[in-house]
Write an enzyme that holds these catalytic residues in place. Structure first.
Site, PDB file in Angstrom:
ATOM      1  N   TYR A  56       0.825  -1.215   0.000  1.00  0.00           N
ATOM      2  CA  TYR A  56       0.000   0.000   0.000  1.00  0.00           C
ATOM      3  C   TYR A  56       0.861   1.267   0.000  1.00  0.00           C
ATOM      4  CZ  TYR A  56      -4.152  -2.854   1.098  1.00  0.00           C
ATOM      5  OH  TYR A  56      -5.181  -3.756   1.072  1.00  0.00           O
ATOM      6  N   LYS A 101       5.021 -13.997   4.402  1.00  0.00           N
ATOM      7  CA  LYS A 101       5.095 -14.948   3.291  1.00  0.00           C
ATOM      8  C   LYS A 101       6.544 -14.964   2.814  1.00  0.00           C
ATOM      9  CE  LYS A 101       3.036 -17.708   0.348  1.00  0.00           C
ATOM     10  NZ  LYS A 101       2.647 -19.065   0.790  1.00  0.00           N
ATOM     11  N   ASP A 138      -1.190 -17.375   4.010  1.00  0.00           N
ATOM     12  CA  ASP A 138      -2.259 -18.220   3.452  1.00  0.00           C
ATOM     13  C   ASP A 138      -2.737 -19.223   4.506  1.00  0.00           C
ATOM     14  OD1 ASP A 138       0.325 -19.176   3.215  1.00  0.00           O
ATOM     15  OD2 ASP A 138       0.064 -20.066   1.223  1.00  0.00           O
ATOM     16  N   ASP A 185      -4.716  -5.935   6.319  1.00  0.00           N
ATOM     17  CA  ASP A 185      -5.991  -5.370   5.866  1.00  0.00           C
ATOM     18  C   ASP A 185      -6.959  -6.502   5.521  1.00  0.00           C
ATOM     19  OD1 ASP A 185      -7.779  -3.416   5.192  1.00  0.00           O
ATOM     20  OD2 ASP A 185      -6.956  -3.053   3.191  1.00  0.00           O
ATOM     21  N   ASP A 194     -10.506  -7.958   7.819  1.00  0.00           N
ATOM     22  CA  ASP A 194     -11.895  -8.072   7.343  1.00  0.00           C
ATOM     23  C   ASP A 194     -12.395  -9.495   7.587  1.00  0.00           C
ATOM     24  OD1 ASP A 194     -11.839  -5.441   6.358  1.00  0.00           O
ATOM     25  OD2 ASP A 194     -13.013  -6.004   4.581  1.00  0.00           O
TER      26      ASP A 194
END
Ligand code: NAD
Length: 345
Positions: free
Chosen positions: A132, A178, A211, A235, A239
């Site tokens: 971002y 990751k 993941d 982010d 959610d």
């Protein structure tokens, strides 16, 4: 003597103004209930609604206004999607004030369906860099490149905040990354987290690939305490986490820097509900509660939490997302009423 704080209020776009109005009702009740707290509200403009008037979604005068306040309560803002448009207002403010950590609690609440009743975790995400960072290029027609910036300095800052939070909780931090694929950037992030963790010997630190984390949040969310991760992973996971405990209508977030804090719901401006007095203001009300906590106004913050929990437990006044028919306004009024009622007991 009453302690006075200057609070910037940015209602934002879409459903922003209505959830903010309901939250201000609650903050008004908190001030009436705790006589030693005074909030001077300073209203400002930011969001899509500003672009026509100012040519930007975060006008310079708003930034100046924020600088003269102790904290900001921010409503959701619509992000323009055209390539040449200003980037997300939230991202701009986070960068301008170096609000390096985004803290999103996820806790099962009374009277609300949760995947498991003992979910109580916090996602702490790096808030100023990662994917971002906002640098994308079309290097040749049909070929785009985005920069993923990760620095040791920012990673260490967010790791320290995560460890500090864990000290007052179940003393468990999970570093989500990751690194097997993003070896450089997530290598730096992971190393920074484990380096900082050495200063917190009583905190157990482990790691999970992002993941696998998306899966384990569904499989065994109760096993996690504080999750620390990079910007975009956090982010997305937050959610997902919100949905485990009642959805976006209840999920609040804090953007924390060394000198300033901005508090907002996790959800966006939900344009299709704008002006309908229908959505749940609780996420923004809980964001205001986090703001009171940040200001060390623990008593006031507890008043809000208790009232929110009472209203949820009673399940009489609730919005459509929780299976009710009450309006945004009614939920705000009811939480404010409970605060005043509890104070007079
Ligand atoms: P959204 O969060 O605005 O809405 C998605 C859906 O979630 C809604 O249609 C609704 O069903 C539900 N929802 C959201 N808030 C709710 C509430 N308070 N009560 C009940 N249900 C609620 O996501 P979106 O539609 O993807 O984004 C809309 C705009 O918001 C976009 O421009 C996006 O960029 C922006 N956005 C801003 C922020 C921010 O200001 N920090 C955060 C996320 C998205």
């Amino acid at each position: 003597m009453a302690k006075t704080y200057r609070i910037a209020v940015l209602p934002g776009d879409g459903i922003g103004p209505e959830v903010t109005e309901a939250t201000l009702k609650v903050l008004d009740a908190v001030q009436k209930a705790s006589k030693d707290l005074k909030l001077t509200l300073v209203h400002g403009e930011a969001g899509l609604n500003c672009i026509e008037k100012y040519g930007t979604n975060v006008p310079a005068k708003t930034v100046e206004m924020l600088k003269a306040t102790d904290a900001c309560l921010k409503g959701p803002m619509t992000t323009p999607e055209e390539a040449a448009a200003p980037r997300s207002a939230a991202v701009t403010i986070r960068k301008a004030f170096n609000l390096y950590a985004n803290v999103r609690p996820c806790k099962a609440l009374p009277g609300v369906w949760a995947l498991s009743p003992d979910i109580d975790l916090i996602i702490v995400r790096e808030n100023t860099e990662g994917l971002y960072f906002g640098k994308e290029f079309e290097v040749s027609p049909g070929k785009g490149v985005a920069m993923r910036v990760v620095t040791q300095k920012a990673s260490e800052k967010v790791a320290r905040l995560a460890c500090e939070l864990a000290l007052n909780r179940r003393r468990h931090v999970t570093c989500v990354h990751k690194r097997n694929i993003l070896r450089v950037t997530d290598g730096i992030f992971r190393e920074a987290v484990f380096k900082v963790a050495k200063d917190y010997p009583s905190v157990k630190v482990d790691e999970v690939y992002v993941d696998a984390m998306a899966m384990r949040l569904i499989k065994e969310p109760q096993r996690f305490d504080v999750i620390v991760t990079t910007n975009m992973f956090g982010d997305i996971l937050s959610d997902e986490a919100a949905q485990l405990v009642g959805g976006l209508g209840l999920a609040a977030g804090a953007n924390i820097g060394d000198d300033y804090g901005m508090f907002e719901p996790v959800h966006g401006s939900a344009p299709k509900y704008a002006g309908k007095n229908k959505v749940n203001p609780t996420a923004t009300i809980l964001a205001a509660k986090m703001m009171l906590e940040y200001l060390n106004e623990t008593k006031a913050s507890n008043l809000v939490q208790k009232a929110v929990e009472q209203v949820l437990r009673e399940a009489k006044v609730r919005t459509y997302d929780l299976g009710g028919t009450s309006t945004t306004h009614e939920v705000g009024e009811e939480i404010a009423r409970k605060i005043l009622e509890n104070a007079s007991l």
